[in-house]
Structures are given as C-alpha cells and as structure tokens.
Design an enzyme around this catalytic site. Structure first.
Site, mmCIF file in Angstrom:
data_model
loop_
_atom_site.group_PDB
_atom_site.id
_atom_site.type_symbol
_atom_site.label_atom_id
_atom_site.label_comp_id
_atom_site.label_asym_id
_atom_site.label_seq_id
_atom_site.Cartn_x
_atom_site.Cartn_y
_atom_site.Cartn_z
ATOM 1 N N ASN A 9 0.842 -1.046 0.076
ATOM 2 C CA ASN A 9 0.113 0.119 -0.061
ATOM 3 C C ASN A 9 0.951 1.143 0.007
ATOM 4 O O ASN A 9 1.561 1.535 1.175
ATOM 5 C CB ASN A 9 -0.781 -0.031 1.137
ATOM 6 C CG ASN A 9 -1.869 1.089 1.359
ATOM 7 O OD1 ASN A 9 -1.898 2.052 0.525
ATOM 8 N ND2 ASN A 9 -2.462 1.344 2.560
ATOM 9 N N LYS A 11 0.175 4.351 -0.240
ATOM 10 C CA LYS A 11 -0.467 5.536 0.410
ATOM 11 C C LYS A 11 -0.365 6.785 -0.373
ATOM 12 O O LYS A 11 -0.162 6.508 -1.763
ATOM 13 C CB LYS A 11 0.144 5.612 1.869
ATOM 14 C CG LYS A 11 -0.020 4.197 2.668
ATOM 15 C CD LYS A 11 0.117 4.363 3.998
ATOM 16 C CE LYS A 11 0.035 3.068 4.610
ATOM 17 N NZ LYS A 11 0.318 3.144 6.224
ATOM 18 N N HIS A 97 -9.408 1.092 5.113
ATOM 19 C CA HIS A 97 -7.938 1.252 5.948
ATOM 20 C C HIS A 97 -8.077 2.408 6.726
ATOM 21 O O HIS A 97 -8.898 3.044 6.783
ATOM 22 C CB HIS A 97 -6.898 1.756 4.765
ATOM 23 C CG HIS A 97 -5.737 1.801 5.205
ATOM 24 N ND1 HIS A 97 -5.242 2.773 6.112
ATOM 25 C CD2 HIS A 97 -4.666 1.082 4.958
ATOM 26 C CE1 HIS A 97 -3.922 2.257 6.546
ATOM 27 N NE2 HIS A 97 -3.444 1.395 5.933
ATOM 28 N N GLU A 99 -6.579 4.556 7.812
ATOM 29 C CA GLU A 99 -6.290 6.237 7.574
ATOM 30 C C GLU A 99 -7.459 6.712 7.067
ATOM 31 O O GLU A 99 -7.763 7.819 7.289
ATOM 32 C CB GLU A 99 -5.026 6.176 6.968
ATOM 33 C CG GLU A 99 -3.808 5.858 7.688
ATOM 34 C CD GLU A 99 -2.640 5.143 6.758
ATOM 35 O OE1 GLU A 99 -2.619 5.317 5.580
ATOM 36 O OE2 GLU A 99 -1.684 4.856 7.505
ATOM 37 N N GLU A 169 -4.942 -5.017 10.521
ATOM 38 C CA GLU A 169 -3.952 -4.119 10.755
ATOM 39 C C GLU A 169 -4.146 -3.392 12.014
ATOM 40 O O GLU A 169 -5.319 -2.490 11.980
ATOM 41 C CB GLU A 169 -3.931 -3.076 9.499
ATOM 42 C CG GLU A 169 -3.608 -3.642 8.134
ATOM 43 C CD GLU A 169 -3.015 -2.740 7.278
ATOM 44 O OE1 GLU A 169 -2.135 -2.802 6.681
ATOM 45 O OE2 GLU A 169 -3.838 -1.598 6.956
ATOM 46 N N GLY A 175 2.744 1.914 10.766
ATOM 47 C CA GLY A 175 4.022 3.010 10.756
ATOM 48 C C GLY A 175 4.704 3.479 11.999
ATOM 49 O O GLY A 175 5.145 4.598 12.003
ATOM 50 N N SER A 215 3.595 -2.368 10.258
ATOM 51 C CA SER A 215 5.239 -2.283 10.303
ATOM 52 C C SER A 215 6.102 -3.718 9.935
ATOM 53 O O SER A 215 7.018 -4.000 10.464
ATOM 54 C CB SER A 215 5.814 -1.873 11.873
ATOM 55 O OG SER A 215 5.360 -0.785 12.106
HETATM 56 P P1 13P Z 1 3.237 0.184 7.746
HETATM 57 O O1 13P Z 1 3.850 -1.305 7.045
HETATM 58 O O2 13P Z 1 4.075 1.490 7.110
HETATM 59 O O3 13P Z 1 3.311 0.068 9.190
HETATM 60 O O4 13P Z 1 1.763 0.367 7.085
HETATM 61 C C1 13P Z 1 0.906 -0.748 7.103
HETATM 62 C C2 13P Z 1 -0.086 -0.528 6.334
HETATM 63 O O5 13P Z 1 -0.926 0.614 6.838
HETATM 64 C C3 13P Z 1 -0.492 -0.886 5.098
HETATM 65 O O6 13P Z 1 -1.897 -0.672 4.545
#
Ligand code: 13P
Length: 252
Positions: A9, A11, A97, A99, A169, A175, A215
C-alpha cells in the site's frame, strides 16, 4: 488452497517518475523470485494507476486502488468510481484502511456501501480492519475486530467471499515500527477465521486469505508469515523500496 499475498500500500507516496522507477526496480528484483501460489500486488495512488497497469502488464505484479467512491457517478467532486478504475484495468481495491476511517470519516455504513459498489462492479476487495491501542490495552481487541467484520462483511452472501481478502492491521502497529508479535497476529487471525466458521462455514473460513499489516519489514516478515493463519502481508513503508518489498515477497 488459499492464496498467499504480499500487497504494497503505497499510500500518498510517489509521483509519476518515482512510480515508474519503483515498478522497474520491483520487476528487476522479482525476476529472481519464484512465486509458489503467491500473489504480489501494489497499490499506487489513483493518478498513477493507469501507468502502473501498463508498466506491470508483462510481469507478475498486480495493481490495486487504495479506495473508490460508492456512487456510480455524479456530483462527488474529487472522487473516483469503480467504473473509472475498471476502465484503466484495475479490478482490486483496498477498502476500510484505518487512515480512511480516521482521517476521512469512513464509518462502517460508508464502508458497507463501498464494499457493495466493489462487488457490483466485480472487484476484488482487500478489506482492512484492526483495533486501536486503547482497545488492546483494555482487552477489547477481539470485540472491536468482531464488530468491524460483522458490521460490514457478514451480511454478504458466501459467494461474495471468493473476491474478498482480509487485512488485519492493528492501528497501533501502522507506521510506528511496533509490530504485533507473530503470536499476536496468529492469535487474532485464528479468531477471525473462527468468526467465519460461525457465520458461514469451515470451508469458507479455510479459503479466505488473511493478511497482517503493521510495520512488516524484511527482518520480521518471515516469522510473521510462518504462522498458519497468516497468509501474507499488507505492507506500507517497506513497500516503497524495491529491495525491501521484494525481500518481504521472498519470505512468503
Ligand atoms: P506500515 O507497514 O508502514 O506500518 O503500514 C501498514 C499499512 O498501513 C498498510 O496498509
């Protein structure tokens, strides 16, 4: 047998030149990788999807969108419909997601509409969910995950799940560099599969791929992926470097 999947992803990262460069790097790295029953997916931003589709059509890499709007078309300034995505060759979409839930107020009701729009347009869905840190600290993580799944997915007919991939997740691991341990991931994935046994059937539960996200890095992917109910990963930060992402792919 359910498929193993490593999905990146991206982003809101990578302009058009960076997109081309990263895809070229991935293709080079991927030449040395044998994918046994595994799929590799990348999810660039809307504006670079068409380019990504054309750059990957001679490779094993598949392309997903990060979102879609639930309406067919109309006065929704700034939004992108399922039909627009299909028309550039994208048939997979990430929905739910954390976010999008947190920054764009996507509630379970909105996510249900998005899931329905995706199904009507014959999309594959990567459905994300996961608890906040506070939920885990108060031992509510199973309850939260159960309600996220029930509210959005459990009214679907079993036939819909041939095109649904789950991505657990935990928000506190996204992150932050703090991964769930492999045991924590396994415990939750096993719980999720159990919910599908109760709501549908053992057969359906066994057929659905459940990815872990939060992560995941080259250094921890192998251990997390070694767990029996972890069918791969949804990768954020580490999907932005060709070498890291392909090292994660090699761990599957
Ligand atoms: P990270 O791997 O940066 O923690 O992000 C995970 C994520 O949100 C994938 O959709």
């Amino acid at each position: 047998m359910r498929k193993k999947i490593v999905a990146g992803n991206w982003k809101m990262n990578n302009n058009i030149n960076e997109t081309k460069e990263l895809i070229q790097g991935l293709k080079n790295e991927m030449e040395a990788v044998t994918l046994n029953n595994a799929r590799v997916i990348i999810a660039p931003s809307f504006i670079n999807l068409q380019q990504a589709v054309s750059e990957t059509n001679d490779s094993v890499i598949e392309v997903s969108a990060q979102n879609l709007h639930q309406a067919k078309s109309g006065a929704y300034t700034g939004e992108v419909s399922a039909d627009m995505l299909s028309s550039v060759g994208v048939k997979t979409v990430i929905i739910g997601h954390s976010e999008r839930r947190a920054y764009f107020n996507e509630t379970d009701d909105i996510l249900s509409e998005k899931v329905n729009a995706a199904i009507e347009n014959d999309f594959e869905i990567i459905f994300c969910f996961g608890e906040q840190l506070e939920d885990r600290e108060t031992n509510n993580h199973f309850k939260v995950v159960e309600s996220q799944l029930k509210n959005v997915l459990f009214s679907l007919p079993s036939s819909a799940f041939s095109k649904v991939v789950l991505a657990y997740e935990p928000v506190w691991a996204i992150g932050t560099g703090k991964t769930a341990s492999a045991d924590q991931a396994q415990e939750m994935h096993q719980f999720i599969r159990g919910l599908f046994v109760e709501a549908y059937s053992q057969e359906l539960a066994d057929s659905i791929s459940i990815l872990y996200g939060g992560s995941v890095k080259p250094g921890n992917a192998e251990e997390i992926f070694s767990k029996p109910d972890v069918d791969g990963g949804l990768i954020g930060g580490a999907s932005l470097k060709a070498k890291d992402f392909s090292d994660i792919v090699k761990s599957i």
